[in-house]
Design a protein around this motif. Structure first.
Motif, PDB file in Angstrom:
ATOM      1  N   HIS A  78       1.599 -12.846  -2.328  1.00 12.78           N
ATOM      2  CA  HIS A  78       0.753 -13.463  -3.356  1.00 12.78           C
ATOM      3  C   HIS A  78      -0.722 -13.398  -3.035  1.00 12.78           C
ATOM      4  N   ASP A 123       4.107 -13.277   5.153  1.00 16.08           N
ATOM      5  CA  ASP A 123       4.345 -12.629   3.865  1.00 16.08           C
ATOM      6  C   ASP A 123       3.191 -12.969   2.924  1.00 16.08           C
ATOM      7  N   GLY A 161       6.999  -5.570  -2.311  1.00  6.00           N
ATOM      8  CA  GLY A 161       6.906  -6.633  -1.307  1.00  6.00           C
ATOM      9  C   GLY A 161       8.243  -6.907  -0.630  1.00  6.00           C
ATOM     10  N   VAL A 162       9.315  -6.898  -1.401  1.00  7.70           N
ATOM     11  CA  VAL A 162      10.636  -7.115  -0.809  1.00  7.70           C
ATOM     12  C   VAL A 162      10.945  -5.995   0.184  1.00  7.70           C
ATOM     13  N   SER A 212       2.595  -7.565  -1.393  1.00  5.64           N
ATOM     14  CA  SER A 212       2.643  -6.782  -2.625  1.00  5.64           C
ATOM     15  C   SER A 212       1.217  -6.373  -2.964  1.00  5.64           C
ATOM     16  N   LYS A 216      -0.461  -8.485  -6.953  1.00  3.58           N
ATOM     17  CA  LYS A 216      -0.541  -9.908  -7.325  1.00  3.58           C
ATOM     18  C   LYS A 216      -2.017 -10.310  -7.305  1.00  3.58           C
ATOM     19  N   SER A 226       5.718 -18.081  -2.447  1.00  5.71           N
ATOM     20  CA  SER A 226       5.469 -17.711  -3.846  1.00  5.71           C
ATOM     21  C   SER A 226       4.774 -18.836  -4.601  1.00  5.71           C
TER      22      SER A 226
HETATM   23  C1  LIG Z   1       6.501 -11.605  -5.066  1.00  4.22           C
HETATM   24  C2  LIG Z   1       6.884 -11.899  -3.681  1.00  4.22           C
HETATM   25  C3  LIG Z   1       7.565 -10.956  -2.917  1.00  4.22           C
HETATM   26  C4  LIG Z   1       8.172  -9.733  -3.525  1.00  4.22           C
HETATM   27  O1  LIG Z   1       7.315  -8.798  -3.893  1.00  4.22           O
HETATM   28  P1  LIG Z   1       7.750  -7.598  -4.853  1.00  4.22           P
HETATM   29  O2  LIG Z   1       6.568  -6.729  -4.767  1.00  4.22           O
HETATM   30  O3  LIG Z   1       8.034  -8.213  -6.171  1.00  4.22           O
HETATM   31  O4  LIG Z   1       8.986  -6.979  -4.268  1.00  4.22           O
HETATM   32  C5  LIG Z   1       7.770 -11.210  -1.576  1.00  4.22           C
HETATM   33  N1  LIG Z   1       7.349 -12.359  -1.026  1.00  4.22           N
HETATM   34  C6  LIG Z   1       6.722 -13.299  -1.732  1.00  4.22           C
HETATM   35  C7  LIG Z   1       6.277 -14.542  -1.040  1.00  4.22           C
HETATM   36  C8  LIG Z   1       6.484 -13.113  -3.083  1.00  4.22           C
HETATM   37  O5  LIG Z   1       5.906 -14.075  -3.804  1.00  4.22           O
END
Ligand SMILES: *Cc1c(COP(=O)(O)O)cnc(C)c1O
Length: 424
Positions: free
Chosen positions: A198, A195, A92-93, A222, A225, A170
């Motif tokens: 979640h 984004d 996700g990052v 991601s 999740k 998040s």
């Molecule tokens: C978990 C999360 C990410 C990061 O995702 P990863 O797959 O762990 O890199 C990005 N944005 C939000 C809002 C998240 O909760």
């Protein structure tokens, strides 16, 4: 005889597997893949490279990968009703860095949620936003609705004229004001990145807001999740941004894209096409039921007036009964795995025992639990957190309870949630 280093590692792998077999997994960012998805995660694909796009690779031997990635892209576009999909980001990052890289230039302003208000670290200056040289302005936030203040946000967008407005979080209980932001974003020339890390699985199942339909330009997420796939990421976007996004992913921010994960992703997409609606609906019903049961049992569950949640998460203020760290640690001793969480009114710098406990229902749902089970789960949490019963005593009952939930649901081959391979 196993080499002692290998033995240490294998013991820990088995230990972790046993732990989760007999615990209640309630970390809101985790999930469990189907057995068939896990089999492909162990396949030879994990040794290969396939830089480039489907049909245009830099290495030989990519014919089968083309089929797999092609299928993942096709299913993603269908499920998310998106004009364009890129499934290559490995997290996700990674998606957020690529999206910022595609849509901004160093020195640009963006707007995003502050971390204590649920924003992700990758929206902040010390992560993805910082890597891209962006100035971050935080969204105005209302504590009582646990959401962005729409009127102030519109004023801020007009005043700051950001290049990108970021939504998503998040700690994420309620849909964000994407529709409400679209017009003013057009006015100042801002694009909208949503984004959905979640809530990607909820969006796939039609249960949360549909960001692209509401006006977002880019949806990042991601795949592990609420979306119950392998660890990784994907980006969905309007056709207008397709070329920039693809280039920001490769060669911008991804080389090898972990082909075994993408095969498992393609399989999970097929599962979501078939079962996603029922799955997502049950996740939210379970979260709402858990919130209501915990409230009845004496917990301070946030946003009662709003029905506690519209996502997979429940946020509980445990500051009066020990604090987030203490409660999360006590719950771990009872095999209930959850995490402490900052709330907007906590001080980021001074508190290592924040007010919040964040609970997610997505994985319990994937294991077949419904509203009646949420009542049991709420009772276990109460025994530890409110009654202050010895956690090890509660653990015995948790282990017994969890033993009944050992298969993965909402997939094509729901056997063996934990016995999917033999380590030795
Ligand atoms: C978990 C999360 C990410 C990061 O995702 P990863 O797959 O762990 O890199 C990005 N944005 C939000 C809002 C998240 O909760």
């Amino acid at each position: 005889m196993l080499n002692p280093d290998v033995k240490t590692i294998i013991d820990a792998v088995e230990g972790s597997q046993e732990l989760f077999k007999y615990s209640l997994p309630m970390i809101a960012s985790e999930n469990i893949t189907s057995p068939i998805a896990r089999q492909v995660l162990c396949s030879d694909l994990g040794h290969r490279y396939a830089e480039g796009q489907v049909g245009h690779r830099f290495y030989q031997g990519c014919g089968f990968v083309d089929v797999i990635e092609g299928k993942a892209v096709e299913l993603s576009k269908e499920i998310f009703n998106a004009p364009h999909a890129n499934v290559q980001p490995i997290s996700g990052v990674n998606c957020n860095i690529a999206a910022f890289f595609a849509l901004t230039n160093p020195g640009d302003n963006i707007m995003a949620l502050a971390v204590p208000c649920g924003g992700h670290i990758s929206h902040a200056k010390y992560s993805a936003a910082g890597i891209c040289g962006l100035k971050v302005h935080t969204h105005p936030y209302d504590y009582d609705t646990m959401n962005i203040n729409v009127d102030k946000m519109i004023n801020d967008i007009r005043r700051i004229k950001p290049k990108v407005v970021v939504f998503g979080a998040s700690l994420f209980l309620f849909p964000h004001p994407v529709k409400e932001a679209r017009e003013v974003c057009d006015e100042v020339g801002a694009s909208i990145v949503y984004d959905g890390a979640h809530v990607l699985g909820l969006i796939a199942g039609g249960e949360f807001q549909d960001p692209l339909k509401e006006g977002a330009d880019v949806l990042t997420g991601s795949t592990h999740k609420t979306f119950p796939g392998p660890q990784g990421g994907m980006i969905l976007c309007k056709e207008k941004y397709a070329a920039e996004i693809d280039e920001a992913v490769f060669p911008g921010t991804v080389s090898n894209f972990h082909l075994h994960h993408k095969a498992a992703l393609a399989i999970t997409l097929a599962e979501m096409k078939q079962f996603g609606k029922d799955y997502a609906r049950q996740i939210v019903k379970n979260a709402q039921a858990l919130g209501a049961y915990m409230d009845d049992m004496g917990f301070n569950v946030l946003c009662k007036d709003l029905g506690y949640t519209k996502s997979h998460q429940v946020a509980v203020d445990v500051s009066k009964i020990g604090g987030g760290s203490v409660i999360a640690q006590d719950l771990e001793r009872a095999n209930i795995i959850a995490n402490k969480n900052l709330f907007p009114w906590d001080d980021v710098h001074t508190t290592d025992n924040p007010s919040g406990l964040r609970l997610g229902t997505q994985e319990l749902t994937r294991l077949g639990m419904k509203e009646p089970e949420m009542k049991e789960v709420a009772r276990f949490i109460k025994r530890v957190a409110i009654d202050k019963e010895e956690p090890e005593k509660v653990k015995k009952d948790v282990v017994l309870f969890k033993s009944q939930y050992q298969t993965v649901k909402y997939c094509f081959d729901g056997e063996g949630a934990y016995e999917f391979f033999k380590l030795r």
